[in-house]
Design an enzyme around this catalytic site. Structure first.
Site, PDB file in Angstrom:
ATOM      1  CB  SER A   1      -7.357 -59.539  11.393  1.00 59.19           C
ATOM      2  OG  SER A   1      -6.673 -59.219  10.200  1.00 59.19           O
TER       3      SER A   1
ATOM      4  CE  LYS B   1      -6.296 -55.314  10.917  1.00 62.97           C
ATOM      5  NZ  LYS B   1      -5.931 -56.665  10.448  1.00 62.97           N
TER       6      LYS B   1
ATOM      7  CB  SER C   1     -10.252 -56.864   9.251  1.00 59.58           C
ATOM      8  OG  SER C   1      -9.224 -57.590   9.881  1.00 59.58           O
TER       9      SER C   1
END
Length: 367
Positions: free
Chosen positions: A113, A116, A170
């Site tokens: 993640s 992101k 997240s």
């Protein structure tokens, strides 16, 4: 004659009653034993069933456990003077690019993640309105095994709220919604993400989707310091990624979300930007911009083994840096921290060998 018949009837009735009494008596005498055996049998069956189920669950968990990419490359066997649980670690000065700690910084690994951050940078660069309402859709890789989410499909949130949840909690569906509503959709977003990586000099990095659920999203610790430095230039990304929690309307009710990085709630840390990540192929990951020992630093930890070990490693590094400053001589030209490295630079290893800074046994992973 009638008396005889009546007598025979009485005898028959008495015989029947006797037989019934005998049967009932036997039943009364035998039934406790039978009942006990039956109860015991049922209890044994009941106690055996959960054990069998637990055994199956344990086997399932073992079967699902997969080695990370760093583990397959043998990076978890790399020793370092701080006894870090992370296979990869890199700490650099944000202003001078001085390397303070280095462990396998060039290894190219899945970053989960942390992806992101790049998604958010590209969306902000596109100048899309943060107050525009977007609909949450199901993610292609959205399965119960690899995605826990509190965002319902069909919920409508603003682009700013979705970016907030993507960076703070997240949320994969939030990041996917950002990509799906990028001009040209997710294919155009992915192209822009890779273009931005080239622009930033992230030559070891490659992206295939916006959430980080794919193990094909890869980078190196060196590249991720460049990503963190670029993300730090956006005030909204600093704010969204470091807020401890937020209440967001999901449908008809307000839902409370918390930051996945417990360090943002610690008074010992002054964090300017952060992002966590985890999939089995990547292990536990963490990138941060933080002020430590009077310096603005960028910290990268990849493939940390254990649920809380990336937090424990960050604590080890913080304590080591403060310890180095406290022990440093009064020399205005001296660097506040010597470089810690592993096997990639003999010269840097020699510099570490000259002065302590070891945290063996310190810093609990359960922080």
């Amino acid at each position: 004659m009638m008396g005889s018949r009546w007598g025979d009837g009485v005898k028959l009735c008495l015989t029947g009653w006797a037989t019934a009494a005998i049967v009932m008596g036997l039943a009364t005498f035998v039934s406790p034993s039978i009942a006990a055996k039956t109860t015991k049998s049922r209890a044994e069956a009941k106690s055996a069933a959960p054990a069998k189920t637990v055994s199956k669950r344990r086997k399932a968990r073992v079967a699902q456990a997969r080695p990370s990419a760093a583990q397959l490359q043998g990076l978890r066997a790399t020793d370092d003077p701080l006894d870090l649980r992370s296979s990869v670690a890199l700490v650099v000065d944000q202003d001078t690019d001085e390397v303070l700690l280095s462990k396998n910084p060039e290894a190219v690994l899945p970053i989960a993640s942390i992806t992101k951050l790049m998604t958010a940078i590209v969306v902000v660069d596109a100048g899309q309105p943060m107050d525009e309402s977007l609909r949450v859709e199901r993610v292609a890789l959205d399965t119960p095994r690899n995605n826990r989410t509190r965002l319902k499909v069909g919920a409508e949130l603003t682009r700013g709220e979705l970016m907030h949840l993507a960076l703070m909690s997240s949320e994969n569906r939030a990041a996917h919604a950002l990509g799906a509503n990028y001009p040209g959709g997710i294919p155009a977003l992915v192209e822009a993400m890779n273009g931005k990586a080239r622009e930033l000099g992230m030559h070891d990095s490659h992206f295939v989707e916006p959430t980080g659920l794919s193990s094909e999203n890869k980078s190196s610790a060196h590249d991720l310091t460049l990503l963190v430095k670029a993300a730090y230039q956006h005030p909204e990304l600093r704010e969204y990624s470091t807020s401890p929690d937020a209440a967001v309307p999901v449908g008809r009710r307000m839902v409370q979300f918390r930051n996945t990085n417990a360090l943002v709630r610690s008074p010992s840390w002054e964090i300017g930007l952060q992002k966590t990540g985890f999939i089995s192929q990547a292990g536990r990951c963490l990138v941060m911009q933080a002020e430590l020992a009077g310096r603005k630093l960028i910290m990268v930890l990849l493939d940390s083994a254990g649920r809380y070990s990336r937090i424990g490693d960050a604590e080890r590094i913080r304590r080591w840096l403060h310890g180095r400053i406290d022990a440093a001589p009064a020399n205005p030209t001296a660097s506040p921290a010597a470089v810690v490295t592993t096997t990639l630079s003999p010269a840097l290893s020699a510099s570490m060998a000259e002065g302590g800074g070891d945290l063996r046994g310190g810093g609990a992973d359960s922080f």
